[in-house]
Scaffold this motif. Structure first.
Motif, PDB file in Angstrom:
ATOM      1  N   SER A  17       1.429   8.176  -9.870  1.00  0.00           N
ATOM      2  CA  SER A  17       0.552   8.746 -10.407  1.00  0.00           C
ATOM      3  C   SER A  17      -0.517   9.361  -9.722  1.00  0.00           C
ATOM      4  O   SER A  17      -0.985   8.804  -8.616  1.00  0.00           O
ATOM      5  CB  SER A  17       0.059   7.832 -11.539  1.00  0.00           C
ATOM      6  OG  SER A  17      -1.169   8.282 -12.218  1.00  0.00           O
ATOM      7  N   PRO A  18      -0.903  10.499 -10.197  1.00  0.00           N
ATOM      8  CA  PRO A  18      -1.946  11.205  -9.265  1.00  0.00           C
ATOM      9  C   PRO A  18      -3.428  10.568  -9.522  1.00  0.00           C
ATOM     10  O   PRO A  18      -4.331  10.798  -8.711  1.00  0.00           O
ATOM     11  CB  PRO A  18      -2.127  12.587  -9.830  1.00  0.00           C
ATOM     12  CG  PRO A  18      -1.516  12.503 -11.372  1.00  0.00           C
ATOM     13  CD  PRO A  18      -0.647  11.427 -11.231  1.00  0.00           C
ATOM     14  N   ILE A  59      -2.704   1.264 -14.753  1.00  0.00           N
ATOM     15  CA  ILE A  59      -2.643   1.078 -13.322  1.00  0.00           C
ATOM     16  C   ILE A  59      -1.441   0.406 -13.024  1.00  0.00           C
ATOM     17  O   ILE A  59      -0.937   0.839 -12.041  1.00  0.00           O
ATOM     18  CB  ILE A  59      -3.932   0.315 -12.856  1.00  0.00           C
ATOM     19  CG1 ILE A  59      -5.231   1.139 -13.198  1.00  0.00           C
ATOM     20  CG2 ILE A  59      -3.844   0.173 -11.430  1.00  0.00           C
ATOM     21  CD1 ILE A  59      -6.474   0.388 -12.942  1.00  0.00           C
ATOM     22  N   ALA A  60      -0.999  -0.796 -13.485  1.00  0.00           N
ATOM     23  CA  ALA A  60       0.055  -1.535 -13.289  1.00  0.00           C
ATOM     24  C   ALA A  60       1.235  -0.622 -13.528  1.00  0.00           C
ATOM     25  O   ALA A  60       2.341  -0.999 -12.718  1.00  0.00           O
ATOM     26  CB  ALA A  60       0.144  -2.778 -14.213  1.00  0.00           C
ATOM     27  N   ALA A  80      -0.392   3.132  -6.099  1.00  0.00           N
ATOM     28  CA  ALA A  80       0.290   1.885  -6.512  1.00  0.00           C
ATOM     29  C   ALA A  80      -0.205   0.702  -6.060  1.00  0.00           C
ATOM     30  O   ALA A  80      -0.336   0.373  -4.765  1.00  0.00           O
ATOM     31  CB  ALA A  80       1.771   2.166  -6.773  1.00  0.00           C
ATOM     32  N   TYR A  81      -0.152  -0.683  -6.653  1.00  0.00           N
ATOM     33  CA  TYR A  81      -0.512  -1.829  -6.220  1.00  0.00           C
ATOM     34  C   TYR A  81       0.265  -2.753  -6.275  1.00  0.00           C
ATOM     35  O   TYR A  81       1.234  -2.792  -7.189  1.00  0.00           O
ATOM     36  CB  TYR A  81      -1.697  -2.268  -6.794  1.00  0.00           C
ATOM     37  CG  TYR A  81      -3.007  -1.384  -6.676  1.00  0.00           C
ATOM     38  CD1 TYR A  81      -3.626  -1.652  -5.563  1.00  0.00           C
ATOM     39  CD2 TYR A  81      -3.411  -0.537  -7.728  1.00  0.00           C
ATOM     40  CE1 TYR A  81      -4.992  -0.746  -5.608  1.00  0.00           C
ATOM     41  CE2 TYR A  81      -4.437   0.278  -7.440  1.00  0.00           C
ATOM     42  CZ  TYR A  81      -5.464   0.130  -6.391  1.00  0.00           C
ATOM     43  OH  TYR A  81      -6.546   1.187  -6.318  1.00  0.00           O
ATOM     44  N   ASP A  82       0.485  -3.730  -5.402  1.00  0.00           N
ATOM     45  CA  ASP A  82       1.619  -4.849  -5.389  1.00  0.00           C
ATOM     46  C   ASP A  82       0.869  -5.731  -6.291  1.00  0.00           C
ATOM     47  O   ASP A  82       1.791  -6.607  -6.996  1.00  0.00           O
ATOM     48  CB  ASP A  82       1.588  -5.331  -3.883  1.00  0.00           C
ATOM     49  CG  ASP A  82       2.104  -4.331  -2.828  1.00  0.00           C
ATOM     50  OD1 ASP A  82       3.252  -3.847  -3.147  1.00  0.00           O
ATOM     51  OD2 ASP A  82       1.365  -4.026  -1.915  1.00  0.00           O
ATOM     52  N   GLY A 117      -0.344  -8.695   3.484  1.00  0.00           N
ATOM     53  CA  GLY A 117      -0.036  -7.215   3.706  1.00  0.00           C
ATOM     54  C   GLY A 117       0.033  -6.491   2.433  1.00  0.00           C
ATOM     55  O   GLY A 117       0.564  -5.325   2.276  1.00  0.00           O
ATOM     56  N   GLN A 118      -0.431  -7.217   1.271  1.00  0.00           N
ATOM     57  CA  GLN A 118      -0.236  -6.314  -0.121  1.00  0.00           C
ATOM     58  C   GLN A 118      -1.340  -5.365  -0.330  1.00  0.00           C
ATOM     59  O   GLN A 118      -2.589  -5.704   0.298  1.00  0.00           O
ATOM     60  CB  GLN A 118      -0.197  -7.381  -1.225  1.00  0.00           C
ATOM     61  CG  GLN A 118       1.168  -8.310  -1.162  1.00  0.00           C
ATOM     62  CD  GLN A 118       1.437  -9.293  -2.168  1.00  0.00           C
ATOM     63  OE1 GLN A 118       1.166  -8.602  -3.404  1.00  0.00           O
ATOM     64  NE2 GLN A 118       1.664 -10.456  -2.101  1.00  0.00           N
ATOM     65  N   GLN A 119      -0.931  -4.428  -1.229  1.00  0.00           N
ATOM     66  CA  GLN A 119      -1.964  -3.545  -1.655  1.00  0.00           C
ATOM     67  C   GLN A 119      -2.721  -4.238  -3.069  1.00  0.00           C
ATOM     68  O   GLN A 119      -1.788  -4.309  -3.966  1.00  0.00           O
ATOM     69  CB  GLN A 119      -1.513  -2.253  -1.884  1.00  0.00           C
ATOM     70  CG  GLN A 119      -2.348  -1.123  -2.050  1.00  0.00           C
ATOM     71  CD  GLN A 119      -2.951  -0.393  -0.949  1.00  0.00           C
ATOM     72  OE1 GLN A 119      -2.937  -0.902   0.198  1.00  0.00           O
ATOM     73  NE2 GLN A 119      -3.245   0.818  -1.067  1.00  0.00           N
ATOM     74  N   VAL A 120      -3.808  -4.547  -3.161  1.00  0.00           N
ATOM     75  CA  VAL A 120      -4.412  -5.279  -4.184  1.00  0.00           C
ATOM     76  C   VAL A 120      -5.628  -4.676  -4.879  1.00  0.00           C
ATOM     77  O   VAL A 120      -6.525  -4.160  -4.027  1.00  0.00           O
ATOM     78  CB  VAL A 120      -4.934  -6.796  -3.691  1.00  0.00           C
ATOM     79  CG1 VAL A 120      -5.199  -7.679  -4.946  1.00  0.00           C
ATOM     80  CG2 VAL A 120      -3.735  -7.449  -3.031  1.00  0.00           C
ATOM     81  N   LEU A 121      -5.406  -4.673  -6.019  1.00  0.00           N
ATOM     82  CA  LEU A 121      -6.641  -4.211  -6.795  1.00  0.00           C
ATOM     83  C   LEU A 121      -7.428  -5.618  -7.593  1.00  0.00           C
ATOM     84  O   LEU A 121      -6.826  -6.237  -8.262  1.00  0.00           O
ATOM     85  CB  LEU A 121      -6.339  -3.209  -7.795  1.00  0.00           C
ATOM     86  CG  LEU A 121      -7.719  -2.873  -8.895  1.00  0.00           C
ATOM     87  CD1 LEU A 121      -8.523  -1.790  -8.276  1.00  0.00           C
ATOM     88  CD2 LEU A 121      -7.032  -1.905 -10.148  1.00  0.00           C
ATOM     89  N   VAL A 122      -8.628  -5.746  -7.434  1.00  0.00           N
ATOM     90  CA  VAL A 122      -9.547  -6.543  -7.932  1.00  0.00           C
ATOM     91  C   VAL A 122     -10.363  -5.935  -9.086  1.00  0.00           C
ATOM     92  O   VAL A 122     -11.277  -4.991  -8.561  1.00  0.00           O
ATOM     93  CB  VAL A 122     -10.155  -7.536  -7.174  1.00  0.00           C
ATOM     94  CG1 VAL A 122     -11.168  -6.935  -6.262  1.00  0.00           C
ATOM     95  CG2 VAL A 122     -10.779  -8.743  -7.815  1.00  0.00           C
TER      96      VAL A 122
END
Length: 322
Positions: A135-136, A127-128, A140-142, A32-37
């Motif tokens: 931030s616009p 980003i972190a 935000a990522y988990d 269920g996490q919001q993730v950026l790779v």
């Protein structure tokens, strides 16, 4: 909001670190996490693996996890990162683009590779920070998963404050480098090393672990990828090793099965080669076990599609990476 978890995935070329990075992102999204790779080597490996259009310098949704989380992807290049940096800190705008047009940016990032790494890791840092400060610029990522440079360069890539020490004693670049290094050494960061059970990759992995620890960078897991399961039973392996299973014995079995006996030497040679490869795997596995690092193994799959990535994601989750 809690601090964004940062997973840095490195490994010798050919070990499958991009595959592991994407599978890890899917494993986190399954929870269920919001993730950026993101990738930093301008190879578009993530796009090729997920069969999507080439990634721009822009966060783009590429997958949804089984647990409802989302995976976004980003390709970071130093030229775009520097233009963004000049705009944020110096408001150069069109002037920065003019520098890019005349090749100044490419020149700067080539002669000063430490600055190049500050720009690449600086984007990840910015980003972190969204987890603590909305931030616009984007969500935000988990968690952030980085498909990072190879093992031989990973310590220099992450330890950017040391790299720029001779270039910038103070000022915004030095301040940025120190902040990035602090994030890389924090409890929220883990550096995972991908290897295969072969001599050179394993040795490079062990050297990488030692270098990371010496630089006070946090080592996460060793991911042993492309593990080939044995195709012969323990009894057959013992017979091959002892010489009990010879050409005559194989030819007799083939004759009983109505198969051509001349194939016996070839089959025996293939069996001995297979046994030798697995003995090599075991010796390299033992070397990794001597190192005080948690290890998870991933099997060699025939081809790689989304189903295969989901399979690997499940194994990474079971191994404690997600």
């Amino acid at each position: 909001m809690t601090q964004t978890a940062l997973h840095v995935v490195t490994g010798k070329g050919g070990t499958g670190k991009t595959t592991v990075a994407v599978a890890l992102a899917l494993a986190l999204a399954d929870q269920g996490q919001q993730v950026l790779v993101c990738e930093v080597e301008d190879r578009q490996g993530i796009a090729q693996l997920l069969d999507v259009a080439p990634l721009p310098y822009e966060e783009r949704k590429v997958a949804t996890g089984l647990g409802g989380g989302q995976v976004f992807a980003l390709a970071i290049d130093p030229e775009s990162a520097l233009l963004e940096y000049l705009e944020i800190f110096y408001r150069l705008g069109r002037a920065g683009k003019a520098l890019d047009k005349f090749g100044v940016i490419d020149f700067a990032t080539t002669i000063a590779p430490g600055v190049r790494d500050v720009l690449l890791t600086g984007k990840i840092y910015e980003i972190a920070r969204r987890a603590a400060k909305p931030s616009p610029a984007g969500p935000a990522y988990d968690a952030i998963v980085v498909d990072a440079p190879p093992t031989g360069r990973i310590t220099r890539f992450l330890n950017v404050s040391t790299q720029v020490a001779g270039l910038a004693k103070m000022g915004p670049i030095r301040k940025q480098a120190d902040a990035i290094t602090a994030m890389m050494r924090s409890a929220a960061t883990q550096v995972h090393l991908v290897t295969v059970l072969e001599e050179m990759p394993v040795q490079e992995t062990l050297d990488g672990v030692a270098e990371l620890r010496a630089a006070e960078l946090p080592v996460g897991h060793i991911v042993v990828n492309l593990v080939q399961e044995s195709l012969i039973s323990a009894g057959t392996a013992a017979a091959l090793a002892s010489g009990e299973l010879d050409t005559g014995a194989v030819a007799a079995v083939l004759a009983e099965a109505g198969l051509p006996e001349p194939a016996a030497p070839l089959l025996l040679a293939q069996g001995e080669g297979h046994l030798e490869r697995h003995q090599l795997q075991e010796s390299q596995r033992s070397l990794l076990a001597e190192n005080d690092v948690d290890t998870v193994e991933l099997p060699r799959l025939d081809g790689m599609d989304l189903g295969g990535l989901m399979d690997l994601a499940g194994r990474l989750r079971e191994g404690g990476l997600a």
